[in-house]
Design a protein around this motif. Structure first.
Motif, PDB file in Angstrom:
ATOM      1  N   HIS A  82       0.680  -1.191  -0.105  1.00 26.77           N
ATOM      2  CA  HIS A  82      -0.011   0.062  -0.106  1.00 26.77           C
ATOM      3  C   HIS A  82       1.038   1.355  -0.022  1.00 26.77           C
ATOM      4  O   HIS A  82       0.803   2.085  -0.732  1.00 26.77           O
ATOM      5  CB  HIS A  82      -0.970  -0.011   1.085  1.00 26.77           C
ATOM      6  N   LEU A 104      -6.381   5.976  -0.690  1.00 24.93           N
ATOM      7  CA  LEU A 104      -7.809   5.075  -0.735  1.00 24.93           C
ATOM      8  C   LEU A 104      -7.566   4.362  -1.847  1.00 24.93           C
ATOM      9  O   LEU A 104      -7.825   2.875  -1.552  1.00 24.93           O
ATOM     10  CB  LEU A 104      -8.860   5.781  -0.291  1.00 24.93           C
ATOM     11  N   GLY A 107      -5.021   1.476  -1.770  1.00 23.98           N
ATOM     12  CA  GLY A 107      -5.145   0.702  -0.677  1.00 23.98           C
ATOM     13  C   GLY A 107      -6.003  -0.312  -1.476  1.00 23.98           C
ATOM     14  O   GLY A 107      -5.760  -1.672  -1.241  1.00 23.98           O
ATOM     15  N   SER A 146       0.045   1.869   9.105  1.00 25.33           N
ATOM     16  CA  SER A 146      -1.256   2.173   7.997  1.00 25.33           C
ATOM     17  C   SER A 146      -1.665   3.701   8.613  1.00 25.33           C
ATOM     18  O   SER A 146      -1.875   4.545   7.831  1.00 25.33           O
ATOM     19  CB  SER A 146      -2.313   1.291   7.903  1.00 25.33           C
ATOM     20  N   PHE A 150      -1.510   7.602   6.877  1.00 22.58           N
ATOM     21  CA  PHE A 150      -2.546   8.862   6.750  1.00 22.58           C
ATOM     22  C   PHE A 150      -2.023  10.035   7.265  1.00 22.58           C
ATOM     23  O   PHE A 150      -2.436  11.086   7.244  1.00 22.58           O
ATOM     24  CB  PHE A 150      -3.888   8.053   7.194  1.00 22.58           C
ATOM     25  N   TRP A 174      -7.848   6.740   9.105  1.00 23.96           N
ATOM     26  CA  TRP A 174      -7.474   5.205   9.137  1.00 23.96           C
ATOM     27  C   TRP A 174      -8.960   4.543   9.205  1.00 23.96           C
ATOM     28  O   TRP A 174      -9.197   3.474   8.601  1.00 23.96           O
ATOM     29  CB  TRP A 174      -6.341   4.674  10.019  1.00 23.96           C
ATOM     30  N   TYR A 177     -10.664   4.763   6.196  1.00 19.53           N
ATOM     31  CA  TYR A 177     -10.407   3.580   5.286  1.00 19.53           C
ATOM     32  C   TYR A 177     -10.761   2.251   5.565  1.00 19.53           C
ATOM     33  O   TYR A 177     -11.160   1.436   4.828  1.00 19.53           O
ATOM     34  CB  TYR A 177      -8.613   3.475   5.293  1.00 19.53           C
ATOM     35  N   ILE A 199     -15.073   6.491  -2.797  1.00 19.48           N
ATOM     36  CA  ILE A 199     -13.772   7.113  -2.229  1.00 19.48           C
ATOM     37  C   ILE A 199     -13.733   8.407  -3.109  1.00 19.48           C
ATOM     38  O   ILE A 199     -13.662   9.482  -2.303  1.00 19.48           O
ATOM     39  CB  ILE A 199     -12.589   6.277  -2.997  1.00 19.48           C
TER      40      ILE A 199
END
Lengths: 234, 234
Positions: A82, A104, A107, A146, A150, A174, A177, A199
């Motif tokens: 990612h 996003l 990911g 993660s 962000f 997060w 997400y 998104i």
């Protein structure tokens, strides 16, 4: 599952052993993910994974203590991927909404090959007491990495934020997400196009809310939201 | 599981049959819920439920086509009980936050005896394609009755709302209620006291957000939120 720290090259005995170890670890993990997809998580045993990967069962257990550790390995690898997939948008964009949407989308790009696995695995990971839950203490490593991604979304952007909100915002992003991933898991539209629309709709909204957080009239709301989230932690 | 439309009393043959039918239906449903709690949902068969209730299997199937219909019956009954438990706060309070908190607490009151069942049943109901999901078309009846209860929360209150938000708000409040129930399912604090704190924190926050929706600067946010929710529907 290819983005790994390069430890090959110099070729001394230790380095060579590390590289071989990394290859074996990766082979076991890739085999496990394939079997999880083909047979389902619950029905796949460590023994079957070792057999299919052509390694001794004891060797498989050397790398992964249990099936749950394989899932943690999966989380760690996809998190690395990612970050790699998000690198160009983070280098290029300064606009907060564009950076957030880019990260996003990256990911979801990385997770896409695992969509059918994710749908069947959801029941296991959705249980908050499971070590495979993204919220578990066992998942802390990939989760914090993660959240840090962000934090980069925020800190490399030109947006200005209410100073009370700023420290909490990376974790809130997060959480958003995780909401996107939950939606994606159950998204049955072709190529999960609805998730992509989500998104594209959510990023400008979050951007607007973050900008509004600096309005005096909304400060108490921010404080109330942050207090509510503290309550939510079990 | 006691709040039922009273069909007893007059005692003509048809009414008597209806009352007996209602009793049998209730007996089967109560037995099913007990077995689901004791043995788990997946491991409980219609045959075992009928046997335990002392009715013929065919008779059980006359009232409930499947285990999933038993869950729908459970949803319908708890929804009736929720409405009854919320009646006094809705009659007494005009303040929106107090009405909302009262109705959310009433919902948790009604569900409390089923906490252990809910934790084990969660995996089944959390799958959006399951007919037992609160979002399924099969659950439309109890869901719409529940949304109507939240419409009463709004309409009996003195609060003023952005006219674009007003028609969508009851369903948003119901979604927030589903969030509370999800939190409650996994709440391991004594007597689920954390869920009670969540309600007491969330109701004034929702009240504030609903009030702020009338600010000119926030109208576009409301519009964006409503558009996002439309996107979210699969």
């Amino acid at each position: 599952m290819t983005e790994q720290t390069a430890t090959t090259g110099a070729g001394g005995p230790t380095t060579g052993a590390t590289a071989r170890g990394e290859q074996t670890r990766q082979l076991i993990l890739d085999t496990a993910m394939r079997l999880f997809r083909e047979r389902g998580y619950a029905r796949t045993t460590m023994r079957a994974i070792a057999q299919e990967a052509g390694v001794a069962v004891g060797n498989a257990y050397y790398y992964f203590d249990s099936k749950e550790h394989l899932i943690q390995g999966f989380y760690a690898d996809t998190q690395h991927e990612h970050r790699a997939a998000a690198a160009s948008v983070l280098a290029r964009e300064r606009d907060f909404a564009a950076r957030l949407a880019g990260v996003l989308h990256a990911g979801v790009d990385v997770l896409t090959p695992y969509h059918s696995f994710a749908a069947s695995f959801f029941k296991t990971a959705a249980e908050p007491t499971s070590p495979t839950s993204p919220f578990s203490s066992e998942s802390a490593g990939p989760r914090e990495a993660s959240v840090a991604l962000f934090r980069e979304v925020l800190e490399g952007s030109t947006t200005r934020v209410d100073p009370e909100l700023r420290p909490a915002l990376p974790e809130l992003l997060w959480l958003a997400y995780m909401g996107v991933v939950l939606y994606w898991v159950h998204d049955r539209s072709p190529d999960q196009v609805k998730t992509r629309q989500l998104i594209d709709n959510a990023a400008p909204l979050v951007d607007r809310l973050v900008g509004l957080s600096r309005l005096r009239v909304l400060r108490p709301v921010t404080r109330q939201v942050l207090a509510l989230i503290r309550t939510l932690r079990h």
